[in-house]
Scaffold this active site. Structure first.
Site, short mmCIF file in Angstrom:
data_model
loop_
_atom_site.label_atom_id
_atom_site.label_comp_id
_atom_site.label_asym_id
_atom_site.label_seq_id
_atom_site.Cartn_x
_atom_site.Cartn_y
_atom_site.Cartn_z
N ILE A 17 -7.66 -0.61 9.88
CA ILE A 17 -8.75 0.36 9.94
C ILE A 17 -9.95 -0.14 9.13
O ILE A 17 -9.83 -0.94 8.20
CB ILE A 17 -8.29 1.75 9.44
CG1 ILE A 17 -7.64 1.64 8.06
CG2 ILE A 17 -7.34 2.39 10.44
CD1 ILE A 17 -7.16 2.96 7.50
N PHE A 54 -5.65 5.63 -0.19
CA PHE A 54 -4.75 4.47 -0.19
C PHE A 54 -4.76 3.81 -1.56
O PHE A 54 -5.82 3.58 -2.15
CB PHE A 54 -5.20 3.42 0.84
CG PHE A 54 -4.88 3.75 2.25
CD1 PHE A 54 -3.62 3.52 2.81
CD2 PHE A 54 -5.85 4.33 3.07
CE1 PHE A 54 -3.34 3.82 4.11
CE2 PHE A 54 -5.58 4.64 4.39
CZ PHE A 54 -4.31 4.38 4.92
N TYR A 112 -8.69 7.05 10.80
CA TYR A 112 -8.19 7.24 12.16
C TYR A 112 -9.02 8.23 12.96
O TYR A 112 -8.66 8.58 14.09
CB TYR A 112 -6.73 7.68 12.12
CG TYR A 112 -5.82 6.59 11.61
CD1 TYR A 112 -5.34 5.59 12.45
CD2 TYR A 112 -5.45 6.54 10.27
CE1 TYR A 112 -4.53 4.58 11.99
CE2 TYR A 112 -4.64 5.52 9.79
CZ TYR A 112 -4.17 4.55 10.65
OH TYR A 112 -3.38 3.54 10.17
N TYR A 134 0.82 -1.21 0.00
CA TYR A 134 0.00 0.00 0.00
C TYR A 134 0.86 1.26 0.00
O TYR A 134 2.02 1.26 0.40
CB TYR A 134 -0.92 0.03 1.22
CG TYR A 134 -0.18 0.17 2.54
CD1 TYR A 134 0.03 1.42 3.13
CD2 TYR A 134 0.32 -0.96 3.19
CE1 TYR A 134 0.71 1.54 4.32
CE2 TYR A 134 1.00 -0.84 4.39
CZ TYR A 134 1.20 0.41 4.95
OH TYR A 134 1.89 0.52 6.14
#
Length: 214
Positions: free
Chosen positions: A152, A206, A184, A122
């Protein structure tokens, strides 16, 4: 977690002795020879701290791995690098959860199932384009169990699919845009000395590559 495993080191002392030998009862001649005697003792040393990997909470291990990446990003200047998941213009589709996605490469392998151990590369970016973490830079994909909260929420949803999002297939590459509640949140991440690598309430981008099942 760790356990204490004592260890000991043996100490051996070797001494030499002269020994006189007669060749026969009727002979007056004699000779001397050297013999050795070894005396060993065991000396107890201080305990050795041994790390037991299988005792680590898996979620803590994954968080630790990603935290090291965030800390590295905090301490090092951001240097743009070419990666296999480098940003490419991509039309995002918004799902009901607020997660947006776009497939750059549709994989040809099988999809992951909840709880399965997988490997994924990633690159993580803020909305302004700043890279905050990259597994490519570390030369090793992240290994984790998908769908069980080890990463996450946006990752679990973006890889497993559901609610309007197709599942990723092995070999696939997908861009994910996560709202703060799937990332987050209000706490941010990589915070140190009043500054955060990922500021609170950040929208995250991402580029994820589903490398393989572990």
């Amino acid at each position: 977690m760790s356990s204490v495993a004592p260890y000991s080191v043996g100490t051996c002392l070797t001494s030499l002795h002269l020994q006189k030998r007669n060749h026969s009862a009727s002979s007056s001649s004699s000779s001397t020879s050297l013999t050795t005697t070894t005396k060993c003792s065991s000396v107890q040393q201080p305990p050795l701290l041994v790390q037991k990997e299988n005792q680590l909470n898996r979620r803590e291990a994954i968080s630790l791995s990603m935290s090291f990446g965030l800390l590295h990003s905090f301490l090092q200047p951001i240097i743009p690098t070419a990666t296999a998941a480098e940003a490419v213009p991509c039309e995002l589709t918004v799902s009901p959860s607020g997660l947006s996605f776009c497939d750059k490469v549709v994989g040809t392998g099988s999809q992951a199932v909840k709880g399965q151990l997988i490997k994924a590369h990633y690159v993580g970016r803020l909305e302004n384009g700043k890279v905050f973490d990259s597994s490519y830079d570390r030369g090793k994909p992240l290994t984790f169990r998908v769908g069980v909260g080890e990463v996450i929420k946006g990752w679990d949803e973006g890889i497993l699919g559901g609610d309007g999002i197709p599942p990723m297939l092995t070999g696939g590459k997908r861009t994910l845009k996560l709202p703060p509640e799937l990332g987050y949140g209000s706490r941010g991440a990589g915070c140190r000395g009043g500054s955060c690598v990922i500021p609170p309430d950040s929208v995250l981008l991402f580029d994820v590559e589903f490398v393989s099942k572990a």
